[in-house]
Design an enzyme around this catalytic site. Structure first.
Site, mmCIF file in Angstrom:
data_model
loop_
_atom_site.group_PDB
_atom_site.id
_atom_site.type_symbol
_atom_site.label_atom_id
_atom_site.label_comp_id
_atom_site.label_asym_id
_atom_site.label_seq_id
_atom_site.Cartn_x
_atom_site.Cartn_y
_atom_site.Cartn_z
ATOM 1 N N GLU A 143 35.417 33.617 48.049
ATOM 2 C CA GLU A 143 34.490 32.479 48.196
ATOM 3 C C GLU A 143 34.620 31.507 47.015
ATOM 4 O O GLU A 143 34.526 30.291 47.192
ATOM 5 C CB GLU A 143 33.050 32.992 48.341
ATOM 6 N N GLY B 294 33.024 37.603 47.325
ATOM 7 C CA GLY B 294 32.663 36.474 46.468
ATOM 8 C C GLY B 294 33.868 35.903 45.733
ATOM 9 O O GLY B 294 33.889 34.716 45.393
ATOM 10 N N ALA C 174 31.462 39.952 44.494
ATOM 11 C CA ALA C 174 30.217 40.040 43.726
ATOM 12 C C ALA C 174 30.170 41.419 43.074
ATOM 13 O O ALA C 174 30.844 42.338 43.525
ATOM 14 C CB ALA C 174 29.038 39.869 44.674
HETATM 15 C C1 3H9 Z 1 30.270 40.150 47.905
HETATM 16 O O1 3H9 Z 1 31.197 39.680 47.312
HETATM 17 C C2 3H9 Z 1 29.094 39.347 48.368
HETATM 18 C C3 3H9 Z 1 29.310 37.872 48.336
HETATM 19 O O2 3H9 Z 1 29.791 37.406 49.546
HETATM 20 C C4 3H9 Z 1 28.002 37.130 48.171
HETATM 21 C C5 3H9 Z 1 27.319 37.175 46.905
HETATM 22 C C6 3H9 Z 1 26.141 36.272 46.821
HETATM 23 N N1 3H9 Z 1 31.498 45.461 42.156
HETATM 24 O O3 3H9 Z 1 38.210 50.950 44.441
HETATM 25 P P1 3H9 Z 1 38.668 51.258 43.062
HETATM 26 C C7 3H9 Z 1 34.653 49.303 40.803
HETATM 27 S S1 3H9 Z 1 30.204 41.805 48.242
HETATM 28 C C8 3H9 Z 1 31.325 46.437 41.236
HETATM 29 O O4 3H9 Z 1 38.743 52.683 42.659
HETATM 30 P P2 3H9 Z 1 41.276 50.236 43.705
HETATM 31 C C9 3H9 Z 1 34.702 50.647 41.516
HETATM 32 O O5 3H9 Z 1 33.404 51.168 41.710
HETATM 33 C C10 3H9 Z 1 31.657 42.481 47.480
HETATM 34 N N2 3H9 Z 1 32.244 47.406 41.002
HETATM 35 O O6 3H9 Z 1 40.080 50.563 42.731
HETATM 36 C C11 3H9 Z 1 35.523 51.458 40.544
HETATM 37 O O7 3H9 Z 1 34.676 51.828 39.479
HETATM 38 P P3 3H9 Z 1 34.905 53.216 38.697
HETATM 39 C C12 3H9 Z 1 32.882 42.208 48.247
HETATM 40 C C13 3H9 Z 1 33.361 47.384 41.732
HETATM 41 O O8 3H9 Z 1 42.341 49.662 42.879
HETATM 42 C C14 3H9 Z 1 36.528 50.441 40.000
HETATM 43 O O9 3H9 Z 1 35.945 49.157 40.250
HETATM 44 N N3 3H9 Z 1 34.013 42.889 47.657
HETATM 45 C C15 3H9 Z 1 33.592 46.402 42.695
HETATM 46 O O10 3H9 Z 1 41.579 51.395 44.590
HETATM 47 C C16 3H9 Z 1 37.881 50.504 40.671
HETATM 48 O O11 3H9 Z 1 37.701 50.457 42.081
HETATM 49 C C17 3H9 Z 1 34.348 44.127 48.006
HETATM 50 O O12 3H9 Z 1 33.762 44.717 48.857
HETATM 51 C C18 3H9 Z 1 32.607 45.411 42.900
HETATM 52 N N4 3H9 Z 1 32.771 44.431 43.804
HETATM 53 O O13 3H9 Z 1 40.712 49.106 44.686
HETATM 54 C C19 3H9 Z 1 35.527 44.724 47.283
HETATM 55 N N5 3H9 Z 1 34.803 46.636 43.280
HETATM 56 O O14 3H9 Z 1 36.286 53.142 38.150
HETATM 57 C C20 3H9 Z 1 35.219 46.113 46.854
HETATM 58 C C21 3H9 Z 1 35.294 47.717 42.664
HETATM 59 O O15 3H9 Z 1 33.817 53.247 37.705
HETATM 60 N N6 3H9 Z 1 36.275 46.710 46.098
HETATM 61 N N7 3H9 Z 1 34.446 48.180 41.737
HETATM 62 O O16 3H9 Z 1 34.781 54.271 39.783
HETATM 63 C C22 3H9 Z 1 37.415 47.191 46.630
HETATM 64 O O17 3H9 Z 1 37.664 47.073 47.807
HETATM 65 C C23 3H9 Z 1 38.363 47.903 45.734
HETATM 66 O O18 3H9 Z 1 37.644 48.336 44.596
HETATM 67 C C24 3H9 Z 1 39.570 47.051 45.232
HETATM 68 C C25 3H9 Z 1 40.361 47.869 44.173
HETATM 69 C C26 3H9 Z 1 40.483 46.764 46.441
HETATM 70 C C27 3H9 Z 1 39.118 45.777 44.609
#
Ligand code: 3H9
Length: 698
Positions: A105, A102, A63
């Site tokens: 999901e 998400g 999400a």
């Molecule tokens: C969810 O899904 C809830 C659902 O179950 C239910 C819904 C109803 N959203 O980490 P990075 C941005 S909860 C918005 O440096 P990497 C991050 O801020 C979510 N922004 O890259 C950064 O921005 P900036 C569950 C996001 O390659 C840029 O992307 N998912 C999101 O080292 C790059 O990120 C998670 O918890 C997001 N979801 O790692 C996953 N994700 O460049 C969270 C990232 O402006 N994300 N950004 O600073 C991660 O674990 C890592 O970002 C990922 C990439 C592994 C994807």
């Protein structure tokens, strides 16, 4: 139609591609795009099967976290998923990169999933203080069984494609996500495979329905380290609904629990920490386009506990290390310590059985400083005195190749002074790792007056490469973390002179969520170090000096502020210490009083926050979030409290300023007077979060 989601048709296959950099998060626009494309593909009589895949570096990473806490915009993710799951045409998710939260999901609502070899699949919501809120807790146990589902949902770590295949989460490992899922879709059509809706498949739940202990044991083992956190327990309960309740009922209860967590203070703090961590890697005051220097080999000087831990961090990330000592004996000891450490981790199952040999193979232990000559980054981790550091940096100047970044792991010494020992101060900076360095995630990067922007970027980028969280600070005594900690130590010391006991102070601090209180921490570090340093400087600390005079140096002597029995590291309150404190107070003519836990908490936290305000005003740290990141990853600050500056905003700056003014007056200690920045923000009704620009440009 959305720009971020497009629908193409290759013969009978409808292909939906999401293109929403950086991580294809499920923003309103992306959800709407998927929903629309899905409806059109289902309505198109030419389309017989549908593929859902992503462009860019990853499948949907979850999400859009920035949308949490805002009024929801339609379509909801649940609505999109229902459309996918109920499609009369097979839908195949083609996964590459990370399918998280998400994102997974969405894939779970599809009828089939395929993934590339390097893909990672997970439900990390718990790390944001949430639980999967779009059916993840109900569909994943049906896909992989409740045991692995609990591991993934309560632990939050992803699994790789191989494990996903073995456990039935994906059908195939494919070369490319788009081509692979398209050819899999043709196979589904050719073989007339039925639509597989996980919601209708309870087969993997049967064993847990018959014997709930398998589920409860998995939960007990996964929640062991979740003290103080709400989300892991709520997530485990939600997986339980999958076993105990019909699908729709489970889905409803999952949603309810998700919404409750979404609005909780804990999740707000954890989401804040997620972004603060990423912000901290963006360094201000650096010319745009500055590139880090290349780092192929690292040299570490000193194979003691710190040097060894740092070497392991690099080897863990596959970076070759030259580990340098002054003599064979010290080198042998250091290499042996790392080997033992790796073997213990492998024995626990923490790393694969062949990892110790592979990682030790990357560490080349040698004697003699001249061996730094091939290194692109040199980290000094020798004895913590200025004279020794200066000697090392003077010698490095002779041996290091031009352009090598020269870092000191000092925890409080002046890097500007160290840099002067070289003819290349532009290459010198601090890289302050935290003990145990192979475990603790923080790297406090100290930017000295002359540090070149690209040298600084090198330290930031290599820290991220070795899975550390970098935070850039300026030079001052103790930098950010230890400078703030000094305030807490000073205050905890004073509390003993007023009538509090070590165990009372430590209990308040651990109840707050810190892993250790100041006195247990002192015992771990060794009280003799401070004692000797006080003797050198002619300073006294009556109670701690008395402990040291009685041979109580902390854990290493089995006695300190606490006693330690039978080789255990568990601190036990000791009546002898109580007696020693009483005698010291009597000798000094101090009167004891009852100190409340509330007062202890305020005095442990507020002076540190006050110091944080001074640090911001001086430009030692640029953002309050950087200070929080330092405390979260260097000192074990509980993630669900977001860090000291975030916590301060929650408590209210006016209250904190008032209390500091009160304590300053009561104790006659002017250093407790609220810092000018804190005072100003308190008067304006402001917060640290409202500081969108650095207080002092650096
Ligand atoms: C969810 O899904 C809830 C659902 O179950 C239910 C819904 C109803 N959203 O980490 P990075 C941005 S909860 C918005 O440096 P990497 C991050 O801020 C979510 N922004 O890259 C950064 O921005 P900036 C569950 C996001 O390659 C840029 O992307 N998912 C999101 O080292 C790059 O990120 C998670 O918890 C997001 N979801 O790692 C996953 N994700 O460049 C969270 C990232 O402006 N994300 N950004 O600073 C991660 O674990 C890592 O970002 C990922 C990439 C592994 C994807």
């Amino acid at each position: 139609m959305s720009d971020k989601v497009k629908l193409d048709r290759h013969g009978v296959i409808g292909i939906i591609t999401i293109n929403s950099p950086p991580v294809n998060a499920l923003s309103t626009e992306v959800r709407a795009g998927i929903f629309e494309s899905m409806k059109r593909a289902i309505a198109d009589p030419e389309v017989k099967a549908i593929v859902l895949t992503c462009g860019g570096r990853t499948f949907i990473a979850g999400a859009d976290i920035t949308e949490f806490g805002k009024p929801p915009e339609p379509p909801g993710l649940d609505e999109v998923l229902a459309a996918i799951e109920n499609s009369p045409k097979p839908i195949i998710a083609g996964i590459h990169g990370t399918a998280l939260g998400g994102g997974l999901e969405v894939a779970l609502a599809c009828h089939y999933r395929v993934a590339t070899k390097d893909a990672k699949l997970g439900l990390p919501e718990v790390k944001l203080g949430l639980l999967p809120g779009a059916g993840g807790t109900q569909r994943l146990p049906r896909a992989v069984g409740p045991e692995l589902a609990v591991k993934m949902i309560v632990g939050g770590d992803p699994i790789n494609a191989e494990v996903a295949l073995k456990n039935g989460l994906i059908e195939e490992i494919v070369e490319g996500p788009a081509a692979g899922s398209e050819s899999f879709a043709r196979k589904v059509l050719d073989e007339k495979r039925p639509l597989r809706r996980l919601r209708d498949d309870d087969s993997k739940l049967q064993a847990a329905k018959a014997d709930p202990s398998m589920f409860t044991n998995a939960v007990a083992s996964m929640t062991k380290k979740s003290r103080g956190l709400q989300a892991p327990f709520a997530a485990a309960d939600a997986v339980g609904y999958a076993i105990d309740l019909p699908f729709d009922e489970g889905l409803r209860k999952e949603r309810e629990a998700f919404l409750k967590l979404e609005s909780s203070d804990q999740s707000k703090a954890q989401r804040y920490a997620f972004f603060a961590e990423r912000e901290a890697a963006k360094v201000s005051g650096i010319p745009e386009g500055t590139k880090p220097r290349n780092v192929d080999r690292v040299a570490i000087i000193g194979a003691g506990t710190m040097g060894g831990g740092i070497a392991m961090s690099f080897a863990n990330a596959g970076v070759p290390v030259t580990l340098i000592e002054t003599g064979e004996e010290q080198l042998k000891r250091g290499m042996g310590m790392m080997q033992k450490n790796y073997e213990a981790t492998a024995a626990r199952g923490g790393i694969p059985a062949d990892a110790p040999a592979k990682r030790m193979g990357l560490i080349n232990g040698v004697v003699g400083l001249e061996n730094v000559k091939d290194a692109d980054l040199i980290i000094e981790a020798v004895f913590e005195t200025m004279a020794v550091k200066k000697q090392v940096f003077g010698a490095l100047d002779k041996f290091a190749k031009p352009g090598a970044v020269l870092a000191s792991n000092t925890s409080y010494l002046n890097i500007d002074e160290i840099a002067k020992e070289t003819k290349r101060p532009q290459d010198v900076l601090g890289m302050h790792f935290f003990s145990p360095a192979n475990v603790m995630k923080l790297c406090e990067i100290v930017r000295a007056a002359a540090t070149a922007p690209d040298a600084l970027m090198t330290a930031v980028s290599i820290s991220r490469k070795i899975a550390k969280v970098p935070a850039v600070v300026r030079v001052c005594d103790g930098f950010v973390g230890n400078r703030m900690l000094a305030q807490r130590i000073k205050e905890s010391d004073k509390l003993l002179f007023e009538g509090a006991l070590p165990q009372q102070v430590d209990a308040v601090v651990t109840k707050f969520g810190m892993p250790m209180g100041p006195f247990a921490m002192g015992d771990l570090a060794g009280l003799d170090i401070g004692w000797r340093s006080r003797q050198d400087r002619g300073i006294k600390s009556e109670i701690e000096d008395a402990l040291c005079e009685a041979g109580r140096f902390g854990q290493k002597t089995g006695k300190g502020y606490y006693k330690y029995e039978g080789g255990s590291r568990a601190p036990l309150p000791d009546p002898e210490v109580e007696k020693l404190i009483d005698e010291t107070l009597q000798r000094l003519g101090r009167k004891k009083r009852v100190v409340s836990d509330d007062e202890i908490l305020e005095r442990m936290m507020y002076p540190m926050i006050n110091e944080g305000a001074r640090i911001l005003a001086e430009g030692i740290a640029t953002r309050p979030g950087d200070i929080d990141v330092i405390w979260l990853y260097g000192y074990g600050w509980p993630i669900y409290r977001g860090g000291p500056m975030f916590y301060a905003d929650q408590v209210g700056l006016k209250h904190i300023a008032d209390r500091l003014a009160y304590y300053s007056k009561e104790s006659g200690d002017p250093s407790l007077e609220p810092a000018p920045l804190l005072k100003r923000l308190a008067a304006e009704g402001g917060s640290f979060a409202s500081l969108t620009q650095p207080v002092k440009a650096v």
